[in-house]
Enzyme design. Structure first.
Site, short mmCIF file in Angstrom:
data_model
loop_
_atom_site.label_atom_id
_atom_site.label_comp_id
_atom_site.label_asym_id
_atom_site.label_seq_id
_atom_site.Cartn_x
_atom_site.Cartn_y
_atom_site.Cartn_z
CE LYS A 4 7.12 29.25 0.89
NZ LYS A 4 7.90 30.33 1.53
NE ARG B 67 18.48 30.39 3.14
CZ ARG B 67 18.22 31.42 3.93
NH1 ARG B 67 18.94 31.62 5.03
NH2 ARG B 67 17.24 32.25 3.64
N1 BES Z 1 10.93 30.69 -2.10
C1 BES Z 1 10.97 31.43 -0.91
C2 BES Z 1 11.25 32.93 -1.12
C3 BES Z 1 10.23 33.73 -1.85
C4 BES Z 1 9.34 34.52 -1.15
C5 BES Z 1 10.18 33.76 -3.23
C6 BES Z 1 8.42 35.30 -1.82
C7 BES Z 1 9.26 34.54 -3.90
C8 BES Z 1 8.39 35.31 -3.18
C9 BES Z 1 12.07 30.88 0.00
O1 BES Z 1 12.33 29.53 -0.12
C10 BES Z 1 11.62 31.12 1.40
O2 BES Z 1 10.69 30.50 1.81
N2 BES Z 1 12.32 32.00 2.10
C11 BES Z 1 12.00 32.32 3.44
C12 BES Z 1 13.28 32.27 4.21
C13 BES Z 1 13.10 32.30 5.68
C14 BES Z 1 12.49 31.01 6.16
C15 BES Z 1 14.46 32.51 6.30
C16 BES Z 1 11.38 33.72 3.47
O3 BES Z 1 11.82 34.57 2.69
O4 BES Z 1 10.46 33.92 4.23
MN MN Z 2 11.08 28.36 1.19
#
Ligand code: BES
Ligand code: MN
Ligand code: ZN
Length: 492
Positions: A273, A348
């Site tokens: 991130k 997931r």
């Molecule tokens: N834990 C995150 C999702 C999340 C985002 C939770 C904001 C709480 C607040 C999840 O693991 C993630 O990183 N999701 C990605 C998925 C993408 C890579 C397809 C996302 O939502 O950007």
């Molecule tokens: Mn993630």
């Protein structure tokens, strides 16, 4: 702080602060309130006029009353339009009152809100919940509690609700679960780890007579949990697969399972991130798991005639020389293969193996909760969770439970055609689809790990897991979202 059922008439109650509500369409003092106003030399009317109080839901005004009276302070809360009054508006009104009482530094508080004589128990329960949850303060990480934040409220009398001790006790049990979930989510990733999560599960089992099983990495390997273990690979901390079970005394009416996403930290992995992505907030990524623990704590006290399994595959998503590479192919415990085109879609992967494990328990319904996608936050904002399910009856049950609990769920489509976006040229599927419809492809991915026959629902709680400001019963910070809905679903 103690919430008490009280039959003391409003005009006879003595203490620090007396709180009552007024409707938006009827900001007038009648009955006992008119008498009280006379006794207080018109202080209430004056306050309402001076503050231009209109009775809007959530608005609160308060004042000191002349010395020498039965009470020292007054709190008036707006109830909104009378036709909109429901249990959740009472819960929120109680929360506003509790906050005002705290601001006033009152020790003894009385609350007089409109009471439906048909729903005495439910009324007492929601008012008690509002008070308990709004007064909760997390001071664990302050060396000195901040002076202005110290909770001073010692007793709260619910006027007109004498005899409702059982409902208040139930509220307290539910709130103990909500608060556990809040504390687990709010604690940072150097405090809440897969190891401490397993310890917390063990303590819950001990305290509330639950069964607990914690599978370590080797046991997960034997079960073929390649998706979960792929995520866990880069962490220096051992993964823990946690299974808590509540079993009633007699034959259970139903058997249910609740799965929580348990990422104690989500760095994104090698698809790390970036700046501005909120990486520093990713301690919240075990909010699903925290909600299952909170529900287990409440259910262990309420003791319904229902068997409930609580499952969490807990790990961190980190980077190191052991990290899975973008493009790696993992094999889940149902034999399906996954091309990891994005290591940040890790939740997931952990849920895939948790779903396969849970499907074998032979339960009547499975609900999973996960801070799964930013896309769901974009779609529904911070107050509403997305619900994806293959079963209309389960959708209705959860909608009703959420409504009763004052937690909003919105059913989202499981548009099968979007699975196209998860097609892989080399494996059975990819873990990440295109950006549009990101919460839907996430749900479709999970569906590959549930038998078609199982009643299953997935709740994406990425938005409501955290509150950026005080809102209803939620204080800024972790909300404990879904605990109340789960308890209502299981026991209601
Ligand atoms: N834990 C995150 C999702 C999340 C985002 C939770 C904001 C709480 C607040 C999840 O693991 C993630 O990183 N999701 C990605 C998925 C993408 C890579 C397809 C996302 O939502 O950007
Ligand atoms: Mn993630
Ligand atoms: Zn995540």
């Amino acid at each position: 702080m103690e919430v008490r059922a009280s039959n003391t008439p409003l005009l006879q109650w003595t203490g620090d602060s007396l709180a009552f509500g007024l409707f938006e369409d009827a900001v007038e003092l009648t009955g006992d309130l008119a008498t009280l106003d006379e006794n207080l030399a018109g202080s209430i009317k004056e306050l309402i006029a001076e503050e231009e109080f209109k009775g809007k839901a959530g608005s609160t005004i308060y004042t000191r009353v002349p010395p020498g009276n039965q009470i020292r302070k007054l709190i008036v809360v707006g109830l909104g339009k009378s036709e909109d009054l429901n249990l959740d508006s009472l819960r929120r009104a109680a929360a506003s009152i509790a906050r005002a009482g705290k601001t006033q530094k009152c020790k003894t508080l009385a609350i007089s809100l409109p009471i439906d004589s048909q729903e005495l128990a439910a009324t007492a329960q929601v008012i008690a919940e509002g008070v308990e949850l709004a007064l909760y303060e997390d001071t664990r990480f302050k060396s000195e509690p901040e002076e202005e934040k110290k909770t001073t409220v010692e007793t709260v009398d619910l006027l007109g609700l004498g005899g409702q001790e059982a409902a208040i006790a139930r509220a307290k049990q539910i709130c103990s679960g909500v608060i556990l979930a809040r504390e687990l989510v709010a604690a940072p990733a150097n405090e809440v780890t897969p190891i401490t999560m397993a310890q917390t599960a063990q303590a819950l089992a001990q305290d509330y007579g639950l069964q607990v099983e914690v599978l370590d990495k080797e046991e997960c390997e034997k079960l073929g949990m390649g998706a979960f273990l792929g995520v866990a690979k880069a962490s220096d901390l051992p993964p823990k697969f946690i299974h808590l079970t509540y079993k009633p005394q007699g034959t259970p009416k139903r058997k249910l399972a609740i799965i929580g996403k348990g990422l104690t930290f989500d760095s994104g992995g090698l698809n790390i991130k970036g700046a501005g992505s909120g990486i520093e907030t990713m301690k919240i990524d075990m909010g699903g798991s925290a909600a299952t623990f909170g529900a287990a704590k409440a259910i262990g006290q309420i003791k319904p005639d229902v068997e409930v399994h609580f499952i969490s595959a807990v790990t961190e998503n980190m980077i190191s020389g052991h990290a899975m590479h973008p493009g790696d192919i993992l094999k889940a415990s149902n034999g399906k293969t996954i091309e990891v085109n994005n290591t940040d879609a890790e939740g997931r992967l952990t849920l895939a193996d948790a779903l396969v494990f849970t499907d074998k328990l032979g339960v009547d319904a499975i609900v999973d909760l996960a801070t799964l996608t930013g896309a769901c936050v974009v779609a529904l904002g911070n107050d509403i969770a997305g619900m994806f399910t293959n079963n209309d009856d389960l959708a209705k049950e959860l909608e009703a439970a959420g409504e009763q609990a004052g937690e909003k769920l919105w059913r989202m489509p499981m548009e099968e055609r979007y699975f196209e976006g998860l097609k892989s040229g080399i494996a059975d599927m990819k873990n990440t689809g295109p950006r549009p419809g990101g919460s839907i492809t996430a749900a479709l991915f999970l569906k590959q790990f549930v038998k078609d026959t199982a009643a299953w629902a997935h709740l994406d709680i990425a938005g409501p897991v955290w509150a950026d400001k005080d809102n209803g019963v939620n204080n800024t910070g972790a909300t404990g979202f879904a605990v109340r809905t789960l308890v209502e679903w299981v026991t209601g």
